[in-house]
Design an enzyme around this catalytic site. Structure first.
Site, short mmCIF file in Angstrom:
data_model
loop_
_atom_site.label_atom_id
_atom_site.label_comp_id
_atom_site.label_asym_id
_atom_site.label_seq_id
_atom_site.Cartn_x
_atom_site.Cartn_y
_atom_site.Cartn_z
N LYS A 87 42.82 36.45 44.81
CA LYS A 87 42.04 34.97 44.38
C LYS A 87 43.30 34.12 43.25
CE LYS A 87 37.47 37.12 43.25
NZ LYS A 87 36.54 36.26 42.77
N ARG A 131 40.05 47.04 52.61
CA ARG A 131 40.07 45.23 52.85
C ARG A 131 40.46 44.91 54.05
NH1 ARG A 131 43.46 43.49 48.27
NH2 ARG A 131 42.82 41.51 48.74
N GLU A 135 33.02 38.82 41.33
CA GLU A 135 33.12 38.19 40.06
C GLU A 135 33.09 36.79 40.51
OE1 GLU A 135 36.55 38.58 36.38
OE2 GLU A 135 36.55 39.25 37.71
#
Length: 577
Positions: free
Chosen positions: A283, A273, A47
């Site tokens: 983020k 992850r 994104e």
């Protein structure tokens, strides 16, 4: 059967799966079974709401690397369905970072917003099939009807609207007749499902926010869980690789693919992850660090962002090597940042030019060296690679050495310069300290008076005598002044997320994460060095020229120390416990 005989599951269709991580095993088995006509087509779908970090680098290396290994394809797609946080700046940065890592998407660059018309048509398809409805529940009521993980939800009072009414209301949502948050389009699945994601999830919401690409063309936007599988299907993706937080979303991913007429049935596979010690990889939190001024920007060399790594002097080869080292796992864990730094050291050791730089200068005068004389001594550019050759470094009567390379009252096992002691100047001569000059006010050592042995040129004595200390230096008359920024871990604890109750991750920021040294001296070969040039300061560490440098100002970032200082500190602490 001998131990060397491959088992059936070790050799799928002639391709061994032994030693492969679980994702690569799945891909090999899918190809052997003839799924997707043997195609391998992956994607990296960030994104564009921030800059990419080391966790994204791991995902990039996996997605593009897997495609390369099977002569397949990998798309780069911006999953841009949230107009409130996305921008062209982030899109450009993402493309730059992927290219910097060494990967190319060819002509396969897409936006989820490219599919807004098609996604809307898919939503209408669900409404027409009776598997989606317009819901008027708002705010707290939505959560109340949804239930909890240990309590089933309840059907919305609007769940049984007719197809005709839902089509009309959804068309009016699209036309902008209703205010933000007043209605949503939801999938009709199962409000009693133990998986909360399957309890009639929202597909579209009303949001009057201009999109950075489509402007005001839309006032309704699709949700990520709806957009993600359908974008994959439209692009012909075969293996949709996601991190573990999407594991509970996989049933919904598959539900949309089963209930909508799509050209492809991608397979979602989840992996752990990357969690890196002494940092955060959210983020949202990284943006907070920038906005609150804890760092100078997304490209601050203390940040775990790819742009931060680039500015600090990391190489794409080192980052890819690190991602390969840590591998692909099914369980989350914290990887020590020392592993990343070790990968950087090993890579720079092979490619960085060795130069001499003095960070905390102490003046040294060789009294028996002729005044005004300058000679050139030969210095090796990189002992790991003879093809990199050598260079000439000016040597003169007045030099600078490191303050820490002199001790007036040396402790045991201190082999560097001290009163009456002889040491080697790297590439030059043996010198002996004869006198120490101090500031009469402070008592601080400000100058050393030494003599040299002219027979030891090149740093070797013809009579075979040895010295135990070798120190670096720069010629005072020829040195270039520099500002050197010494970076350390941004956070003082291994896991900044694990703070005391009521605390915040910013409470454990490392106050010593940046030390700026001015008045440093470096050899003249660095004059005019372009930003991004990488070197090893002998005995100091690896460094990189910062973009802040100008014609008259040299700014250098320390990339990484020569040794893992933190690992030794942690080991010492453990030994004391």
């Amino acid at each position: 059967m001998t131990s060397d005989t491959p088992r059936d599951d070790d050799n799928a269709g002639g391709v061994s799966t032994r030693g492969l991580d679980f994702i690569r095993q799945i891909v090999v088995e899918d190809r052997q079974a003839g799924k997707n006509e043997g195609r391998v087509h992956t994607r990296f779908p960030p994104e564009p709401n921030g800059y990419l970090h080391i966790g994204h680098a791991k995902a990039i290396c996996l997605a593009f690397g897997l495609a390369d290994e099977h002569d397949g394809l990998c798309n780069l797609r911006m999953d841009d369905t949230n107009p409130t946080t996305e921008s062209v700046e982030y899109v450009r940065a993402i493309k730059d970072d992927v290219r910097w890592l060494g990967f190319d998407w060819g002509d396969r660059f897409f936006y989820a917003s490219d599919y807004f018309d098609q996604l809307h048509a898919f939503a209408v398809q669900l409404v027409e099939a009776g598997t989606a409805y317009v819901c008027d529940l708002r705010g707290p009521d939505v959560g109340e009807y949804r239930g909890m993980w240990n309590r089933p939800g309840r059907n919305s009072p609007y769940r049984d609207r007719s197809v005709e009414e839902n089509l009309d209301l959804f068309a009016r949502m699209r036309a902008g007749e209703f205010e933000d948050g007043s209605r949503t389009l939801r999938a009709k699945i199962d409000m009693a499902s133990p998986n909360m994601n399957m309890r009639d999830p929202t597909i579209y919401r009303i949001r009057r926010v201009p999109h950075y690409r489509t402007g005001d063309a839309w006032c309704i936007y699709p949700m990520y869980d709806f957009t993600h599988p359908l974008s994959d299907a439209l692009e012909g993706i075969t293996h949709s690789l996601c991190t573990l937080e999407f594991e509970d979303h996989r049933p919904l991913y598959d539900w949309f693919l089963r209930n909508i007429d799509v050209p492809c049935q991608p397979r979602q596979i989840e992996f752990a992850r990357l969690n890196l010690s002494h940092t955060v990889l959210s983020k949202r939190k990284l943006l907070q660090l920038v906005e609150q001024g804890h760092v100078s920007g997304w490209d601050d060399p203390r940040m775990p962002t790819i742009v931060g790594f680039r500015r600090r002097g990391y190489t794409p080869e080192a980052v890819r090597d690190f991602c390969d080292r840590i591998g692909i796992a099914k369980a989350n864990s914290i990887v020590s940042v020392a592993q990343l730094e070790d990968a950087v050291r090993q890579d720079l050791n092979k490619r960085a030019l060795r130069v001499m730089g003095v960070l905390r200068p102490l003046k040294l005068v060789i009294e028996n060296y002729p005044e005004g004389q300058v000679e050139q001594v030969e210095a090796v550019n990189n002992p790991e690679d003879e093809s990199m050759g050598s260079r000439e470094v000016p040597f003169s009567r007045e030099l600078y050495i490191e303050q820490t390379d002199f001790h007036e009252d040396p402790p045991k096992k201190y082999f560097r310069l001290a009163p009456g002691r002889e040491v080697r100047l790297r590439y030059a001569y043996f010198i002996t300290c004869r006198e120490v000059v101090k500031d009469p006010q402070t008592g601080e050592v400000i100058e050393l008076r030494c003599t040299y042995d002219p027979e030891t040129r090149g740093g070797y004595a013809p009579d075979g005598r040895k010295v135990r200390g070798t120190i670096h230096w720069v010629s005072a008359a020829h040195a270039v002044e520099a500002e050197v920024r010494l970076y350390d871990h941004l956070f003082a604890t291994i896991n900044p997320e694990d703070v005391d109750e009521g605390g915040d991750y910013t409470d454990v920021l490392n106050p010593a994460s940046l030390e700026t040294l001015r008045g440093c001296r470096v050899e003249p070969s660095l004059a005019g060095a372009p930003a991004g040039s990488r070197y090893q300061f002998e005995r100091q560490g690896y460094v990189c020229v910062d973009p802040d440098s100008t014609k008259d100002r040299l700014v250098i970032n320390r990339t990484v120390t020569l040794r893992d200082t933190w690992a030794r500190i942690e080991k010492a602490r453990a030994g004391r416990q």
